[in-house]
Design a protein around this motif. Sequence first.
Motif, PDB file in Angstrom:
ATOM      1  N   TYR A  12       0.830  -1.207   0.000  1.00 27.01           N
ATOM      2  CA  TYR A  12       0.000   0.000   0.000  1.00 27.01           C
ATOM      3  C   TYR A  12       0.861   1.251   0.000  1.00 27.01           C
ATOM      4  N   ARG A  18      -4.890   7.447   4.467  1.00 32.91           N
ATOM      5  CA  ARG A  18      -5.643   6.285   3.992  1.00 32.91           C
ATOM      6  C   ARG A  18      -4.733   5.374   3.175  1.00 32.91           C
ATOM      7  N   TRP A  20      -3.949   2.847   0.176  1.00 34.13           N
ATOM      8  CA  TRP A  20      -4.379   2.571  -1.200  1.00 34.13           C
ATOM      9  C   TRP A  20      -3.494   1.461  -1.735  1.00 34.13           C
ATOM     10  N   ARG A  21      -4.124   0.403  -2.249  1.00 38.60           N
ATOM     11  CA  ARG A  21      -3.368  -0.743  -2.733  1.00 38.60           C
ATOM     12  C   ARG A  21      -2.511  -0.367  -3.937  1.00 38.60           C
ATOM     13  N   ARG A  22      -1.282  -0.837  -3.925  1.00 42.04           N
ATOM     14  CA  ARG A  22      -0.355  -0.605  -5.040  1.00 42.04           C
ATOM     15  C   ARG A  22      -0.572  -1.662  -6.113  1.00 42.04           C
ATOM     16  N   LYS A  69      -7.772  -1.049 -13.338  1.00 44.06           N
ATOM     17  CA  LYS A  69      -7.262  -1.129 -11.968  1.00 44.06           C
ATOM     18  C   LYS A  69      -7.281  -2.572 -11.450  1.00 44.06           C
ATOM     19  N   GLU A  74      -4.756  -3.209  -8.319  1.00 37.53           N
ATOM     20  CA  GLU A  74      -5.118  -2.173  -7.354  1.00 37.53           C
ATOM     21  C   GLU A  74      -6.525  -2.379  -6.796  1.00 37.53           C
ATOM     22  N   ARG A  75      -7.328  -3.139  -7.509  1.00 42.42           N
ATOM     23  CA  ARG A  75      -8.676  -3.508  -7.068  1.00 42.42           C
ATOM     24  C   ARG A  75      -8.861  -4.985  -7.350  1.00 42.42           C
ATOM     25  N   ASP A  86      -7.079  -7.812   2.869  1.00 40.80           N
ATOM     26  CA  ASP A  86      -6.961  -6.559   2.133  1.00 40.80           C
ATOM     27  C   ASP A  86      -7.410  -5.418   3.039  1.00 40.80           C
ATOM     28  N   ASN A  88      -7.273  -2.179   1.865  1.00 42.82           N
ATOM     29  CA  ASN A  88      -7.387  -1.072   0.921  1.00 42.82           C
ATOM     30  C   ASN A  88      -8.479  -0.091   1.337  1.00 42.82           C
ATOM     31  N   ARG A  89      -8.170   1.172   1.195  1.00 39.36           N
ATOM     32  CA  ARG A  89      -9.090   2.300   1.442  1.00 39.36           C
ATOM     33  C   ARG A  89      -9.407   2.518   2.919  1.00 39.36           C
TER      34      ARG A  89
END
Length: 107
Positions: A12, A18, A20-22, A69, A74-75, A86, A88-89
């Motif tokens: 991330y 926050r 965010w996934r790389r 993404k 990333e998603r 996960d 993420n966010r």
Amino acid sequence: MTEPPVTPDGRYIVVRGRLWRRANPHLPAVERQALVARLMDARRAVGRALKADDAPALAAARAEVHRAKVGLGERGPVWWQDGAPDQNRRMVGNTDYAAWHAALDCA
């Protein structure tokens, strides 16, 4: 512009507190480059659709952003294999990275 902090495991970045996934670092360079180009094209299409107030074009462009993404990692499904969840966010202070991030702010 300074680069955002990257978590120690490289999964991330932290932007305004926050996670965010790389992108998947294991993607072949050619594939990654093609996906990034596709993402940028889709983002430009979002801008054009917004400017034109074209709801169907906006929905299609946003769907293409999402697909790019997901392709980048990333998603969608996580790209790591160790079973870690996960995050993420999520706000970094509410995750397993809270202590790491707090130590950055003190440095």
